[in-house]
Design a protein around this motif. Structure first.
Motif, PDB file in Angstrom:
ATOM      1  N   TYR A  15      -0.200   3.552 -52.795  1.00 24.54           N
ATOM      2  CA  TYR A  15      -0.321   5.060 -52.732  1.00 24.54           C
ATOM      3  C   TYR A  15       0.984   5.833 -52.420  1.00 24.54           C
ATOM      4  CZ  TYR A  15      -5.344   4.399 -53.464  1.00 24.54           C
ATOM      5  OH  TYR A  15      -6.555   3.854 -53.969  1.00 24.54           O
ATOM      6  N   GLY A  16       2.030   5.190 -52.184  1.00 26.26           N
ATOM      7  CA  GLY A  16       3.255   5.746 -51.859  1.00 26.26           C
ATOM      8  C   GLY A  16       3.140   6.439 -50.586  1.00 26.26           C
ATOM      9  N   VAL A  17       2.606   6.153 -49.736  1.00 24.65           N
ATOM     10  CA  VAL A  17       2.434   6.722 -48.314  1.00 24.65           C
ATOM     11  C   VAL A  17       3.274   6.018 -47.520  1.00 24.65           C
ATOM     12  CG1 VAL A  17       0.753   7.504 -46.367  1.00 24.65           C
ATOM     13  CG2 VAL A  17      -0.034   7.207 -48.937  1.00 24.65           C
ATOM     14  N   GLN A  18       4.066   6.977 -46.568  1.00 27.71           N
ATOM     15  CA  GLN A  18       5.066   6.210 -45.677  1.00 27.71           C
ATOM     16  C   GLN A  18       4.164   5.997 -44.325  1.00 27.71           C
ATOM     17  OE1 GLN A  18       8.054   8.952 -44.976  1.00 27.71           O
ATOM     18  NE2 GLN A  18       9.156   8.716 -47.083  1.00 27.71           N
ATOM     19  N   ALA A  19       4.896   4.966 -43.781  1.00 24.84           N
ATOM     20  CA  ALA A  19       4.260   4.467 -42.496  1.00 24.84           C
ATOM     21  C   ALA A  19       4.542   5.566 -41.327  1.00 24.84           C
ATOM     22  CB  ALA A  19       4.796   3.263 -41.972  1.00 24.84           C
ATOM     23  N   PRO A  20       3.855   5.855 -40.687  1.00 30.73           N
ATOM     24  CA  PRO A  20       3.897   6.805 -39.361  1.00 30.73           C
ATOM     25  C   PRO A  20       5.222   6.318 -38.589  1.00 30.73           C
ATOM     26  CG  PRO A  20       2.025   5.373 -38.878  1.00 30.73           C
ATOM     27  CD  PRO A  20       2.218   5.208 -40.372  1.00 30.73           C
ATOM     28  N   GLU A  21       6.016   7.147 -38.117  1.00 31.25           N
ATOM     29  CA  GLU A  21       7.343   6.871 -37.558  1.00 31.25           C
ATOM     30  C   GLU A  21       6.734   6.563 -35.843  1.00 31.25           C
ATOM     31  OE1 GLU A  21       9.785  10.228 -37.408  1.00 31.25           O
ATOM     32  OE2 GLU A  21      10.344   9.802 -39.824  1.00 31.25           O
ATOM     33  N   LYS A  22       7.416   5.541 -35.439  1.00 32.53           N
ATOM     34  CA  LYS A  22       7.125   5.263 -34.395  1.00 32.53           C
ATOM     35  C   LYS A  22       7.731   6.273 -32.957  1.00 32.53           C
ATOM     36  CE  LYS A  22       7.582   0.271 -35.084  1.00 32.53           C
ATOM     37  NZ  LYS A  22       8.349  -0.982 -34.591  1.00 32.53           N
ATOM     38  N   GLY A  23       6.878   6.601 -32.286  1.00 36.13           N
ATOM     39  CA  GLY A  23       7.118   7.412 -31.140  1.00 36.13           C
ATOM     40  C   GLY A  23       8.095   7.073 -30.145  1.00 36.13           C
ATOM     41  N   PRO A  24       8.386   7.827 -29.092  1.00 36.87           N
ATOM     42  CA  PRO A  24       9.195   7.558 -28.151  1.00 36.87           C
ATOM     43  C   PRO A  24       8.703   6.210 -27.089  1.00 36.87           C
ATOM     44  CG  PRO A  24       8.496   9.570 -27.627  1.00 36.87           C
ATOM     45  CD  PRO A  24       8.080   9.095 -29.040  1.00 36.87           C
ATOM     46  N   LYS A  25       9.542   5.424 -26.582  1.00 35.53           N
ATOM     47  CA  LYS A  25       8.903   4.442 -25.707  1.00 35.53           C
ATOM     48  C   LYS A  25       8.539   5.013 -24.475  1.00 35.53           C
ATOM     49  CE  LYS A  25      11.495   0.545 -27.656  1.00 35.53           C
ATOM     50  NZ  LYS A  25      12.457  -0.482 -27.644  1.00 35.53           N
ATOM     51  N   CYS A  26       9.194   5.839 -23.960  1.00 38.59           N
ATOM     52  CA  CYS A  26       8.840   6.464 -22.745  1.00 38.59           C
ATOM     53  C   CYS A  26       8.247   8.132 -22.875  1.00 38.59           C
ATOM     54  CB  CYS A  26      10.079   6.817 -21.839  1.00 38.59           C
ATOM     55  SG  CYS A  26       9.697   7.359 -20.064  1.00 38.59           S
ATOM     56  N   LEU A  27       7.131   7.951 -22.731  1.00 38.33           N
ATOM     57  CA  LEU A  27       6.285   9.347 -22.881  1.00 38.33           C
ATOM     58  C   LEU A  27       6.767  10.511 -21.706  1.00 38.33           C
ATOM     59  CD1 LEU A  27       2.896   7.960 -23.889  1.00 38.33           C
ATOM     60  CD2 LEU A  27       5.053   8.696 -25.401  1.00 38.33           C
ATOM     61  N   VAL A  28       7.491  10.080 -20.709  1.00 37.71           N
ATOM     62  CA  VAL A  28       7.618  11.036 -19.648  1.00 37.71           C
ATOM     63  C   VAL A  28       8.938  11.822 -20.259  1.00 37.71           C
ATOM     64  CG1 VAL A  28       8.063  11.419 -17.329  1.00 37.71           C
ATOM     65  CG2 VAL A  28       6.701   9.585 -18.159  1.00 37.71           C
ATOM     66  N   CYS A  29      10.040  11.090 -20.460  1.00 45.88           N
ATOM     67  CA  CYS A  29      11.357  11.763 -20.832  1.00 45.88           C
ATOM     68  C   CYS A  29      11.734  11.856 -22.363  1.00 45.88           C
ATOM     69  CB  CYS A  29      12.314  11.204 -20.051  1.00 45.88           C
ATOM     70  SG  CYS A  29      12.714   9.492 -20.383  1.00 45.88           S
ATOM     71  N   GLU A  30      10.853  11.105 -22.963  1.00 47.04           N
ATOM     72  CA  GLU A  30      10.909  10.989 -24.455  1.00 47.04           C
ATOM     73  C   GLU A  30      12.376  10.323 -24.795  1.00 47.04           C
ATOM     74  OE1 GLU A  30      10.250  14.729 -26.267  1.00 47.04           O
ATOM     75  OE2 GLU A  30       8.213  14.739 -25.934  1.00 47.04           O
ATOM     76  N   ASP A  31      12.589   9.287 -24.093  1.00 47.18           N
ATOM     77  CA  ASP A  31      13.893   8.494 -24.416  1.00 47.18           C
ATOM     78  C   ASP A  31      15.098   9.239 -24.216  1.00 47.18           C
ATOM     79  OD1 ASP A  31      12.021   6.320 -24.928  1.00 47.18           O
ATOM     80  OD2 ASP A  31      12.463   6.539 -27.013  1.00 47.18           O
ATOM     81  N   THR A  32      14.986  10.336 -23.203  1.00 43.79           N
ATOM     82  CA  THR A  32      16.306  10.971 -22.837  1.00 43.79           C
ATOM     83  C   THR A  32      16.701  10.668 -21.489  1.00 43.79           C
ATOM     84  OG1 THR A  32      14.862  12.826 -21.898  1.00 43.79           O
ATOM     85  CG2 THR A  32      15.471  13.319 -24.229  1.00 43.79           C
ATOM     86  N   GLY A  33      16.011  10.013 -20.783  1.00 44.07           N
ATOM     87  CA  GLY A  33      16.576   9.503 -19.318  1.00 44.07           C
ATOM     88  C   GLY A  33      16.473  10.727 -18.404  1.00 44.07           C
ATOM     89  N   ARG A  34      16.050  12.010 -18.746  1.00 41.20           N
ATOM     90  CA  ARG A  34      15.839  13.039 -17.739  1.00 41.20           C
ATOM     91  C   ARG A  34      14.767  13.723 -18.203  1.00 41.20           C
ATOM     92  NH1 ARG A  34      20.236  13.232 -14.504  1.00 41.20           N
ATOM     93  NH2 ARG A  34      19.545  15.175 -13.705  1.00 41.20           N
TER      94      ARG A  34
END
Length: 272
Positions: free
Chosen positions: A209-228
């Motif tokens: 059906y040509g549907v793209q797979a959902p993108e993976k979210g950040p591994k750390c849900l606290v800082c969203e992989d920003t480190g701060r």
């Protein structure tokens, strides 16, 4: 008068009757001892057949004057040597009435002889013989069981081989009667059940059906992989993860480890 063997010991009602499997002894004072009294046990025996085991002695209060005795054969006689008071005291003792004044009579040896001591050596020897016999019986039974099992299998195989031509003849006759169709073979065939269709995976549906797979979210849900962790007026380092630099460093270490493992595998393959 013959003594009935069905009488029961009842000192309270005046019936003093006892049966002795072993020898019965009455006591006589030893005349040789003058300073102290010594009692000598004496065995009673039948005056006719001289039987000294299996005797029955009886005394009825108010009826008898002396103790009467009877042997297993049936001879009866009066026994004046047995003191009536001692006999009554012994009957009360056998009935369970412990009298301190008459305990000396039991210690002197009045009454039935005690049983012989147990021969433990003989008992152990007989027990060992019985255990050995039991073990031999079990071993023989096991051997016979194995032999019967083998004979049963061989006999069954021989009977099957002997009856095979008869079974083939009966099968042929049955086939001819059924019109040339072997019912046994037809009965063995089972219709094949249709296999259920396989369900394709979700990726196949996305691709179709040509549907793209959902993108993976950040591994750390606290800082969203920003480190701060940032907020209005707040910026503190994240304590749940090491930040993007640490994540990149860990990824590099994993790649290096995989590369080293690949080199080691290639090296081992070339050496072989």
């Amino acid at each position: 008068m013959p003594i009935s063997p069905w009488r029961a010991l009842s000192p309270d009602t005046g019936d003093h009757y006892l049966f002795f499997e072993r020898r019965f002894r009455y006591v006589v004072e030893d005349p040789e001892h003058t300073w102290r009294r010594v009692w000598v046990p004496t065995v009673i025996a039948c005056p006719v057949c001289e039987a000294d085991t299996g005797l029955r002695l009886a005394f009825k209060t108010g009826t008898d004057v002396v103790v009467e005795a009877a042997c297993p054969v049936g001879h009866t006689w009066v026994e004046p040597r047995v003191d009536v008071s001692q006999w009554m005291a012994y009957c009360r003792y056998r009935a369970g009435q412990q009298e301190i004044d008459w305990l000396w009579l039991i210690e002197a040896g009045f009454g039935e002889e005690p049983p012989p001591p147990i021969d433990y050596v003989k008992e152990i020897r007989e027990g060992a013989v019985e255990v050995a016999k039991y073990g031999r019986r079990k071993a023989k039974a096991k051997v016979r069981r194995e032999i019967r099992k083998v004979k049963k299998k061989v006999g069954k195989r021989v009977r099957n081989e002997a009856m095979r031509p008869v079974a083939a003849l009966l099968r042929t006759a049955w086939t001819m009667q059924a019109g040339g169709v072997d019912p046994a073979k037809a009965a063995r065939r089972r219709p094949t059940e249709p296999k259920p269709p396989k369900t394709p995976p979700v990726s196949a549906y996305r691709k179709a059906y040509g549907v793209q797979a959902p993108e993976k979210g950040p591994k750390c849900l606290v800082c969203e992989d920003t480190g701060r962790i940032t907020a209005p007026g707040i910026s503190v380092p994240c304590v749940e993860c090491g930040g993007p630099a640490a994540a990149a460093l860990a990824a590099a270490e994993r790649r290096a480890e995989r590369a080293r493992q690949g080199k080691d595998e290639r090296r081992t393959s070339t050496t072989k």
